[in-house]
Write a protein that holds these residues in place. Structure first.
Motif, short mmCIF file in Angstrom:
data_model
loop_
_atom_site.label_atom_id
_atom_site.label_comp_id
_atom_site.label_asym_id
_atom_site.label_seq_id
_atom_site.Cartn_x
_atom_site.Cartn_y
_atom_site.Cartn_z
N PHE A 39 0.81 -1.15 0.07
CA PHE A 39 0.03 -0.08 0.15
C PHE A 39 0.78 1.25 0.00
CE2 PHE A 39 -2.74 -3.31 2.02
CZ PHE A 39 -3.70 -3.25 1.15
N TYR A 40 2.09 1.04 0.17
CA TYR A 40 3.18 2.13 0.21
C TYR A 40 4.15 2.32 -0.62
CZ TYR A 40 0.26 4.02 4.07
OH TYR A 40 -0.55 4.65 5.06
N ARG A 41 4.26 1.50 -1.69
CA ARG A 41 5.26 1.10 -2.47
C ARG A 41 5.49 2.51 -3.40
NH1 ARG A 41 3.28 -4.00 -4.42
NH2 ARG A 41 4.45 -5.55 -3.29
N SER A 42 4.17 3.25 -3.81
CA SER A 42 4.45 4.44 -4.44
C SER A 42 4.42 5.79 -3.71
CB SER A 42 3.04 4.40 -5.54
OG SER A 42 1.85 4.57 -4.74
N TYR A 43 4.54 5.57 -2.45
CA TYR A 43 4.58 6.66 -1.34
C TYR A 43 5.49 7.77 -1.74
CZ TYR A 43 4.08 9.43 2.79
OH TYR A 43 3.80 10.38 3.62
N THR A 44 6.93 7.31 -1.83
CA THR A 44 7.91 8.35 -2.12
C THR A 44 7.63 9.03 -3.34
OG1 THR A 44 9.33 6.59 -2.90
CG2 THR A 44 9.52 7.01 -0.62
N THR A 45 7.29 8.12 -4.57
CA THR A 45 7.16 8.79 -5.77
C THR A 45 5.78 9.54 -5.76
OG1 THR A 45 7.70 6.65 -6.81
CG2 THR A 45 6.41 8.10 -8.31
N GLN A 46 4.69 9.23 -4.92
CA GLN A 46 3.74 10.17 -5.00
C GLN A 46 4.01 11.43 -4.23
OE1 GLN A 46 -0.08 8.69 -4.71
NE2 GLN A 46 -0.93 9.89 -3.05
N LEU A 47 4.79 11.50 -3.11
CA LEU A 47 5.40 12.61 -2.67
C LEU A 47 6.40 13.51 -3.38
CD1 LEU A 47 6.32 11.40 1.14
CD2 LEU A 47 4.40 12.94 0.29
N THR A 48 7.09 12.77 -4.10
CA THR A 48 8.14 13.42 -5.14
C THR A 48 7.26 13.99 -6.20
OG1 THR A 48 9.58 11.71 -4.88
CG2 THR A 48 9.86 13.08 -6.69
N MET A 49 5.95 13.59 -6.76
CA MET A 49 5.27 14.15 -7.47
C MET A 49 4.23 15.49 -6.91
SD MET A 49 2.16 12.42 -9.76
CE MET A 49 1.20 12.05 -8.42
N ASN A 50 3.73 15.16 -5.85
CA ASN A 50 2.62 16.18 -5.16
C ASN A 50 3.40 17.26 -4.75
OD1 ASN A 50 0.45 14.63 -6.16
ND2 ASN A 50 0.24 13.42 -3.93
N ILE A 51 4.41 17.11 -3.91
CA ILE A 51 5.30 18.39 -3.38
C ILE A 51 5.39 19.32 -4.57
CG2 ILE A 51 7.36 19.10 -2.51
CD1 ILE A 51 7.21 16.79 -0.60
N PRO A 52 6.18 18.86 -5.70
CA PRO A 52 6.29 19.95 -6.80
C PRO A 52 4.91 20.37 -7.41
CG PRO A 52 7.24 17.77 -7.28
CD PRO A 52 6.95 17.85 -5.98
N PHE A 53 4.25 19.43 -7.31
CA PHE A 53 2.81 19.56 -7.95
C PHE A 53 1.99 20.68 -7.34
CE2 PHE A 53 -1.72 19.18 -8.22
CZ PHE A 53 -2.01 18.93 -9.43
N HIS A 54 1.99 20.50 -5.89
CA HIS A 54 1.29 21.58 -5.14
C HIS A 54 2.06 23.02 -5.21
CE1 HIS A 54 -0.82 18.26 -2.91
NE2 HIS A 54 -1.48 18.70 -3.96
N SER A 55 3.35 23.02 -5.10
CA SER A 55 3.96 24.15 -5.28
C SER A 55 4.06 24.99 -6.50
CB SER A 55 5.44 23.99 -5.06
OG SER A 55 5.89 23.12 -3.80
N LEU A 56 4.08 24.07 -7.78
CA LEU A 56 3.72 24.65 -9.01
C LEU A 56 2.48 25.27 -9.18
CD1 LEU A 56 4.96 25.23 -11.73
CD2 LEU A 56 4.41 23.09 -12.50
N GLN A 57 1.44 24.46 -8.69
CA GLN A 57 0.13 24.79 -8.68
C GLN A 57 -0.28 26.28 -7.94
OE1 GLN A 57 -3.08 22.52 -6.67
NE2 GLN A 57 -3.72 21.86 -8.75
N PHE A 58 0.48 26.31 -6.88
CA PHE A 58 0.22 27.73 -6.16
C PHE A 58 0.77 28.83 -6.91
CE2 PHE A 58 1.73 30.57 -2.85
CZ PHE A 58 0.30 30.90 -2.34
N ILE A 59 1.98 28.66 -7.29
CA ILE A 59 2.81 29.64 -8.09
C ILE A 59 1.93 30.16 -9.28
CG2 ILE A 59 4.86 30.46 -9.43
CD1 ILE A 59 6.21 28.50 -7.41
N THR A 60 1.58 28.92 -9.94
CA THR A 60 0.65 29.41 -11.25
C THR A 60 -0.54 30.06 -10.90
OG1 THR A 60 1.80 27.48 -12.39
CG2 THR A 60 -0.19 28.48 -13.25
N TYR A 61 -1.21 29.55 -9.92
CA TYR A 61 -2.43 30.23 -9.34
C TYR A 61 -2.17 31.71 -9.14
CZ TYR A 61 -6.75 31.12 -6.57
OH TYR A 61 -7.92 31.71 -6.17
N GLU A 62 -1.16 31.94 -8.07
CA GLU A 62 -0.76 33.24 -7.88
C GLU A 62 -0.63 34.20 -9.13
OE1 GLU A 62 -1.24 34.87 -5.08
OE2 GLU A 62 -1.81 33.16 -3.91
#
Length: 318
Positions: free
Chosen positions: A166-189
Motif C-alpha cells: 500500500f506504500y510502494r508508490s508513497y515516495t513517488t507520490q510525494l516526489t510528484m505531489n510536493i512540486p505539483f502543489h508548489s507549482l500549482q500555487f505559483i501558477t495560481y498566484e
C-alpha cells in the motif's frame, strides 16, 4: 490597499480547525466524486501494454468503449476506496495547511514561502492516508480487474503482498505531489496577478486561475504520475521477471523499456482534463463550506465575503 481594507484573505485567522476539516472533507469527496470516471480513464490509459480491448484513442473514446462494452458501473469501480480515503485525507490537508501557514507567516499575508512550506507539510499527511486508497482504487479501475469488491481487493493485496504494497508508490507520490502543489500555487498566484490584482472576491478569476494552475502542474508532473500508477497496479510483473517493481527508479526503467519516452506521457490528456475541473471543484466547494460554516458561527453580514486562504489541494492524481 491596507490589509484592514481588504478582508478577503483574513478568514483563515478567525476560523477554527474543525471548520477547515469539515470544509476540506467536503471538497475532497466532491472533487473526486464528480471526476471519478475520468480518473478511471486516466488509470487505464497509463497502462504499459494495454489489452487490445482497452487501447483507447482519447478520453471520449475510452468512456464510450467502457460504457458500451462493460457497462456504466465499470467507470466507478473502486469508488468506495476513494470516498473512504478522500474525506479524512483532505480534512487533514486543509487543516494542516491553514495551521502551518498561520504559524509560519505570523498571521501576515503575502508570505509565499510560508504558503509553499505549509502545503508541503500538509501533503505528507494527505498522501499517508490517500496512498493506500489509491492502490485499491487503481487496481479496481484496471481493465479486466479480477477483484469483485473494494474490500476483497484490499484483503487480497494485504494477504498476498503485505502492508508494504500500500506504500510502494508513497515516495513517488510525494516526489510528484510536493512540486505539483508548489507549482500549482505559483501558477495560481501568477494568474491572480493577471486577473485579480486587488485579490477581491471574484469567482470567475478564481476558477480560471485554479483550472490553469491544475493543468500546468498536471502536465509538468505527468511522468511521476505514470510511475505512481505503475507502482500501484504492478501490471507489468509477469513481463519483467521481477516479483514486484519497487521504487521510483525501477518504475522509470520499466516504463522506458516498454514504451520509451512517450510512455511517461500516456494518459496526459485524461489527467489534464481531470485536473482542470477537479481543481476548480475542490477550491469552490472548500471555500463555500468554509465560508458557510464560519458565517453561521460568527454571524458575518451577508454583504461581507472573506475569501480563500487555501488555493487548491488535489489528491488525486492522483
Amino acid at each position: 490597499m491596507d490589509e484592514d481594507d481588504n478582508p478577503y484573505e483574513t478568514l483563515g485567522v478567525s476560523t477554527t480547525m474543525s471548520t477547515h476539516m469539515l470544509a476540506g472533507a467536503a471538497a475532497g469527496v466532491m472533487e473526486h466524486s464528480v471526476m471519478y470516471p475520468v480518473d478511471c480513464v486516466k488509470t487505464r490509459m497509463q497502462s504499459l501494454v494495454p489489452d487490445p480491448k482497452a487501447d483507447y484513442r482519447s478520453v471520449a473514446d475510452a468512456l464510450n468503449k467502457i460504457v458500451r462494452n462493460e457497462g456504466i458501473r465499470n467507470t466507478v469501480r473502486g469508488f468506495s476506496a476513494m470516498a473512504f480515503g478522500a474525506g479524512p485525507a483532505h480534512a487533514l490537508y486543509f487543516a494542516c495547511y491553514e495551521k502551518m501557514k498561520l504559524i509560519l507567516s505570523d498571521g501576515k499575508q503575502g508570505n509565499h514561502f510560508a504558503h509553499g512550506f505549509a502545503g508541503c507539510t500538509a501533503t505528507l499527511l494527505h498522501d499517508a492516508i490517500m496512498n493506500p486508497a489509491d492502490v485499491v482504487k487503481q487496481r479496481m479501475q484496471m481493465y479486466g480487474s479480477p477483484y469483485q469488491s473494494t474490500f476483497l481487493c484490499f484483503r487480497e493485496i494485504l494477504h498476498t503482498e503485505g502492508i508494504k504494497a500500500f506504500y510502494r508508490s508513497y515516495t513517488t507520490q510525494l516526489t510528484m505531489n510536493i512540486p505539483f502543489h508548489s507549482l500549482q500555487f505559483i501558477t495560481y498566484e501568477v494568474m491572480q496577478d493577471l486577473l485579480n490584482q486587488q485579490r477581491n472576491y471574484d469567482p470567475t478569476s478564481h476558477i480560471v486561475a485554479g483550472s490553469v494552475a491544475g493543468a500546468v502542474a498536471a502536465g509538468v508532473t505527468m511522468p511521476l504520475d505514470v510511475c505512481k500508477t505503475l507502482l500501484n497496479t504492478q501490471e507489468h510483473c509477469a513481463r519483467t521477471h521481477l516479483t514486484y517493481i519497487s521504487g521510483m527508479s525501477s518504475a522509470f526503467r520499466t516504463i522506458y523499456e516498454f514504451c520509451g519516452v512517450a510512455g511517461f506521457f500516456r494518459g496526459l490528456s485524461a489527467r489534464v482534463i481531470y485536473q482542470m475541473p477537479s481543481t476548480a471543484i475542490s477550491w469552490s466547494v472548500y471555500e463555500f463550506f468554509k465560508y458557510a460554516i464560519h458565517k453561521k458561527r460568527q454571524q458575518v453580514p451577508d454583504d461581507v465575503y472573506i475569501g480563500p486562504t487555501v488555493h487548491i489541494a488535489t489528491a488525486t492524481a492522483r
